[in-house]
Scaffold this motif. Structure first.
Motif, PDB file in Angstrom:
ATOM      1  N   LEU A  80       0.795  -1.251  -0.086  1.00 59.92           N
ATOM      2  CA  LEU A  80       0.061   0.068  -0.025  1.00 59.92           C
ATOM      3  C   LEU A  80       0.822   1.283  -0.077  1.00 59.92           C
ATOM      4  CD1 LEU A  80      -2.733  -1.040   2.480  1.00 59.92           C
ATOM      5  CD2 LEU A  80      -2.990  -0.768   0.227  1.00 59.92           C
ATOM      6  N   PRO A  81       0.154   2.327  -0.610  1.00 62.38           N
ATOM      7  CA  PRO A  81       1.212   3.787  -0.377  1.00 62.38           C
ATOM      8  C   PRO A  81       1.149   4.088   0.940  1.00 62.38           C
ATOM      9  CG  PRO A  81      -0.657   3.927  -1.996  1.00 62.38           C
ATOM     10  CD  PRO A  81      -0.841   2.348  -1.355  1.00 62.38           C
ATOM     11  N   TYR A  82       2.224   5.103   1.073  1.00 68.06           N
ATOM     12  CA  TYR A  82       2.560   5.402   2.508  1.00 68.06           C
ATOM     13  C   TYR A  82       1.244   5.844   3.468  1.00 68.06           C
ATOM     14  CZ  TYR A  82       4.063   8.110   6.357  1.00 68.06           C
ATOM     15  OH  TYR A  82       4.333   8.645   7.842  1.00 68.06           O
ATOM     16  N   GLN A  83       0.022   6.678   2.981  1.00 66.18           N
ATOM     17  CA  GLN A  83      -1.095   7.199   3.715  1.00 66.18           C
ATOM     18  C   GLN A  83      -1.721   5.986   4.299  1.00 66.18           C
ATOM     19  OE1 GLN A  83      -1.627   9.973   5.401  1.00 66.18           O
ATOM     20  NE2 GLN A  83       0.429  10.699   4.651  1.00 66.18           N
ATOM     21  N   GLN A  84      -2.280   4.990   3.124  1.00 69.65           N
ATOM     22  CA  GLN A  84      -2.750   3.748   3.381  1.00 69.65           C
ATOM     23  C   GLN A  84      -2.064   2.909   4.658  1.00 69.65           C
ATOM     24  OE1 GLN A  84      -2.642   5.636   0.583  1.00 69.65           O
ATOM     25  NE2 GLN A  84      -4.219   5.186  -0.880  1.00 69.65           N
ATOM     26  N   ARG A  85      -0.879   2.813   4.350  1.00 72.99           N
ATOM     27  CA  ARG A  85      -0.205   2.011   5.443  1.00 72.99           C
ATOM     28  C   ARG A  85      -0.417   2.662   6.896  1.00 72.99           C
ATOM     29  NH1 ARG A  85       4.535   1.892   2.082  1.00 72.99           N
ATOM     30  NH2 ARG A  85       5.507   3.122   3.756  1.00 72.99           N
ATOM     31  N   VAL A  86      -0.199   4.038   6.913  1.00 72.51           N
ATOM     32  CA  VAL A  86      -0.513   4.498   8.115  1.00 72.51           C
ATOM     33  C   VAL A  86      -1.755   4.321   8.572  1.00 72.51           C
ATOM     34  CG1 VAL A  86      -0.369   6.776   9.364  1.00 72.51           C
ATOM     35  CG2 VAL A  86       1.490   6.434   7.835  1.00 72.51           C
ATOM     36  N   LEU A  87      -3.064   4.356   7.944  1.00 77.28           N
ATOM     37  CA  LEU A  87      -4.081   4.138   8.451  1.00 77.28           C
ATOM     38  C   LEU A  87      -4.448   2.767   8.456  1.00 77.28           C
ATOM     39  CD1 LEU A  87      -5.710   6.970   6.099  1.00 77.28           C
ATOM     40  CD2 LEU A  87      -5.567   7.150   8.321  1.00 77.28           C
ATOM     41  N   THR A  88      -3.842   2.065   7.753  1.00 73.62           N
ATOM     42  CA  THR A  88      -4.193   0.199   8.138  1.00 73.62           C
ATOM     43  C   THR A  88      -3.666   0.036   9.465  1.00 73.62           C
ATOM     44  OG1 THR A  88      -3.907  -0.330   5.743  1.00 73.62           O
ATOM     45  CG2 THR A  88      -3.593  -1.657   7.472  1.00 73.62           C
ATOM     46  N   THR A  89      -2.172   0.638   9.853  1.00 67.95           N
ATOM     47  CA  THR A  89      -2.115   0.355  10.927  1.00 67.95           C
ATOM     48  C   THR A  89      -2.667   0.880  12.202  1.00 67.95           C
ATOM     49  OG1 THR A  89       0.550   0.553  10.150  1.00 67.95           O
ATOM     50  CG2 THR A  89       0.340   0.974  12.634  1.00 67.95           C
ATOM     51  N   ALA A  90      -3.290   2.030  12.215  1.00 66.14           N
ATOM     52  CA  ALA A  90      -4.214   2.991  12.926  1.00 66.14           C
ATOM     53  C   ALA A  90      -5.551   2.055  12.845  1.00 66.14           C
ATOM     54  CB  ALA A  90      -4.558   4.278  12.322  1.00 66.14           C
ATOM     55  N   LEU A  91      -6.129   1.272  11.851  1.00 64.32           N
ATOM     56  CA  LEU A  91      -7.304   0.424  11.943  1.00 64.32           C
ATOM     57  C   LEU A  91      -7.017  -0.777  12.994  1.00 64.32           C
ATOM     58  CD1 LEU A  91     -10.231  -0.197  10.928  1.00 64.32           C
ATOM     59  CD2 LEU A  91      -8.911  -1.134   8.752  1.00 64.32           C
ATOM     60  N   SER A  92      -5.639  -1.302  12.285  1.00 60.77           N
ATOM     61  CA  SER A  92      -5.548  -2.594  13.226  1.00 60.77           C
ATOM     62  C   SER A  92      -5.368  -2.352  15.074  1.00 60.77           C
ATOM     63  CB  SER A  92      -4.251  -2.835  12.761  1.00 60.77           C
ATOM     64  OG  SER A  92      -3.671  -4.041  13.359  1.00 60.77           O
ATOM     65  N   SER A  93      -4.773  -1.355  15.029  1.00 60.24           N
ATOM     66  CA  SER A  93      -4.642  -0.937  16.548  1.00 60.24           C
ATOM     67  C   SER A  93      -5.948  -0.762  17.363  1.00 60.24           C
ATOM     68  CB  SER A  93      -3.879   0.341  16.557  1.00 60.24           C
ATOM     69  OG  SER A  93      -4.088   0.777  18.192  1.00 60.24           O
ATOM     70  N   SER A  94      -6.760  -0.067  16.526  1.00 64.78           N
ATOM     71  CA  SER A  94      -8.147   0.361  16.856  1.00 64.78           C
ATOM     72  C   SER A  94      -9.038  -1.008  17.027  1.00 64.78           C
ATOM     73  CB  SER A  94      -9.129   1.216  15.866  1.00 64.78           C
ATOM     74  OG  SER A  94     -10.117   1.401  16.123  1.00 64.78           O
ATOM     75  N   LEU A  95      -9.114  -1.933  16.111  1.00 65.60           N
ATOM     76  CA  LEU A  95      -9.952  -3.103  16.155  1.00 65.60           C
ATOM     77  C   LEU A  95      -9.179  -4.208  17.171  1.00 65.60           C
ATOM     78  CD1 LEU A  95     -10.790  -3.742  12.618  1.00 65.60           C
ATOM     79  CD2 LEU A  95     -12.197  -2.906  14.198  1.00 65.60           C
ATOM     80  N   ARG A  96      -7.980  -4.033  17.326  1.00 63.06           N
ATOM     81  CA  ARG A  96      -7.131  -4.877  18.525  1.00 63.06           C
ATOM     82  C   ARG A  96      -7.589  -4.329  19.656  1.00 63.06           C
ATOM     83  NH1 ARG A  96      -2.186  -5.403  15.316  1.00 63.06           N
ATOM     84  NH2 ARG A  96      -1.943  -7.500  14.975  1.00 63.06           N
ATOM     85  N   GLN A  97      -7.739  -3.092  19.990  1.00 61.48           N
ATOM     86  CA  GLN A  97      -7.960  -2.614  21.332  1.00 61.48           C
ATOM     87  C   GLN A  97      -9.437  -2.556  21.672  1.00 61.48           C
ATOM     88  OE1 GLN A  97      -6.146   1.355  22.257  1.00 61.48           O
ATOM     89  NE2 GLN A  97      -5.045   0.880  20.555  1.00 61.48           N
ATOM     90  N   SER A  98     -10.482  -2.394  20.517  1.00 65.52           N
ATOM     91  CA  SER A  98     -11.993  -2.483  20.837  1.00 65.52           C
ATOM     92  C   SER A  98     -12.293  -4.172  21.141  1.00 65.52           C
ATOM     93  CB  SER A  98     -12.665  -2.317  19.577  1.00 65.52           C
ATOM     94  OG  SER A  98     -12.577  -0.654  19.457  1.00 65.52           O
ATOM     95  N   LEU A  99     -11.724  -5.098  20.334  1.00 65.03           N
ATOM     96  CA  LEU A  99     -11.957  -6.514  20.578  1.00 65.03           C
ATOM     97  C   LEU A  99     -11.458  -7.001  21.983  1.00 65.03           C
ATOM     98  CD1 LEU A  99     -10.961  -7.651  17.124  1.00 65.03           C
ATOM     99  CD2 LEU A  99     -13.306  -7.877  18.225  1.00 65.03           C
ATOM    100  N   ALA A 100     -10.296  -6.373  22.498  1.00 63.32           N
ATOM    101  CA  ALA A 100      -9.718  -6.721  23.681  1.00 63.32           C
ATOM    102  C   ALA A 100     -10.664  -6.074  25.043  1.00 63.32           C
ATOM    103  CB  ALA A 100      -8.377  -5.964  23.800  1.00 63.32           C
ATOM    104  N   LEU A 101     -11.260  -4.895  24.788  1.00 60.90           N
ATOM    105  CA  LEU A 101     -12.145  -4.568  25.626  1.00 60.90           C
ATOM    106  C   LEU A 101     -13.352  -5.142  25.748  1.00 60.90           C
ATOM    107  CD1 LEU A 101     -12.198  -0.570  24.831  1.00 60.90           C
ATOM    108  CD2 LEU A 101     -11.003  -1.522  26.848  1.00 60.90           C
ATOM    109  N   SER A 102     -13.727  -6.060  24.638  1.00 66.45           N
ATOM    110  CA  SER A 102     -14.907  -6.796  24.738  1.00 66.45           C
ATOM    111  C   SER A 102     -14.537  -8.266  25.108  1.00 66.45           C
ATOM    112  CB  SER A 102     -15.843  -6.948  23.452  1.00 66.45           C
ATOM    113  OG  SER A 102     -14.909  -7.354  22.501  1.00 66.45           O
ATOM    114  N   GLY A 103     -13.160  -8.619  25.327  1.00 67.81           N
ATOM    115  CA  GLY A 103     -12.779  -9.908  25.641  1.00 67.81           C
ATOM    116  C   GLY A 103     -12.824 -10.835  24.511  1.00 67.81           C
ATOM    117  N   GLN A 104     -12.686 -10.401  23.168  1.00 64.19           N
ATOM    118  CA  GLN A 104     -12.891 -11.475  22.025  1.00 64.19           C
ATOM    119  C   GLN A 104     -11.468 -11.033  21.146  1.00 64.19           C
ATOM    120  OE1 GLN A 104     -16.452 -11.064  19.687  1.00 64.19           O
ATOM    121  NE2 GLN A 104     -17.584 -10.346  21.504  1.00 64.19           N
ATOM    122  N   ALA A 105     -10.504 -10.494  21.782  1.00 66.52           N
ATOM    123  CA  ALA A 105      -9.095 -10.381  20.969  1.00 66.52           C
ATOM    124  C   ALA A 105      -8.642 -11.595  20.243  1.00 66.52           C
ATOM    125  CB  ALA A 105      -8.182  -9.656  22.107  1.00 66.52           C
ATOM    126  N   GLY A 106      -8.797 -12.529  21.105  1.00 71.60           N
ATOM    127  CA  GLY A 106      -8.118 -13.753  20.429  1.00 71.60           C
ATOM    128  C   GLY A 106      -9.010 -14.888  19.734  1.00 71.60           C
TER     129      GLY A 106
END
Length: 192
Positions: A147-173
């Motif tokens: 992916l181009p640079y901006q999309q890579r940065v945003l993909t990293t942010a999306l990944s972090s967001s979903l990981r944290q949101s799933l962890a908050l619900s206890g569904q991370a793994g």
């Protein structure tokens, strides 16, 4: 150039990358079920697969078009183009503060149209990706290199967001359950 000045030049680039990553850090996170995360992933990945070369900011609206058999994100709304619109308008997109995307699909994306068919192909590809991954950890790879640079940065942010949101619900793994995802990964109601 001495090794000291060379490293200083390289460090300046790294500082800019770190600033971009910090600026795109998810905020206003909440607990999300696996189904909610799947829906957020699905539509966010669609936007991040689009061609665009500008920085996006949370809370702003952008516009998704189907141009020459590819997705394109634009700052320009369909009514602002006049007769020069580059291709069919697909959706209005808003980057949320948690770094996921909300899409409002255009009523003009009619069943049987080329754009409708492209969305259905995209959904099938995402469904296949989720089925074959087996877990959220496998799906949420950070910074896809193609992916181009901006999309890579945003993909990293999306990944972090979903990981944290799933962890908050206890569904991370929790392994992905494709039957549970079936509702999340259907075309929007006006597309089905």
């Amino acid at each position: 150039m001495t090794s000291r000045s060379k490293n200083t030049s390289q460090d300046k680039g790294l500082v800019l990358v770190l600033q971009d990553l910090q600026a795109s850090a998810p905020a206003r996170l909440r607990s999300k079920s696996s189904d909610e995360a799947a829906q957020d992933y699905c539509w966010s990945a669609l936007v991040l697969s689009a061609a665009f070369g500008f920085r996006v900011s949370p809370g702003h609206h952008y516009y998704l078009y189907w141009v020459e058999s590819r997705w394109t994100l634009s700052l320009i709304a369909p009514e602002e183009w006049g007769r020069r619109q580059p291709g069919p308008f697909v959706a209005s997109c808003e980057l949320r503060h948690d770094m996921t995307w909300a899409l409002s699909f255009d009523e003009g994306v009619a069943e049987g149209s080329e754009t409708h068919a492209a969305l259905l192909r995209y959904l099938e590809g995402i469904r296949s990706q989720l089925e074959s991954s087996g877990s959220w950890n496998a799906v949420l790879r950070e910074g896809e290199r193609h992916l181009p640079y901006q999309q890579r940065v945003l993909t990293t942010a999306l990944s972090s967001s979903l990981r944290q949101s799933l962890a908050l619900s206890g569904q991370a793994g929790v392994p992905l359950s494709v039957p549970l995802l079936s509702k999340s990964l259907t075309a929007p109601r006006d597309l089905a």
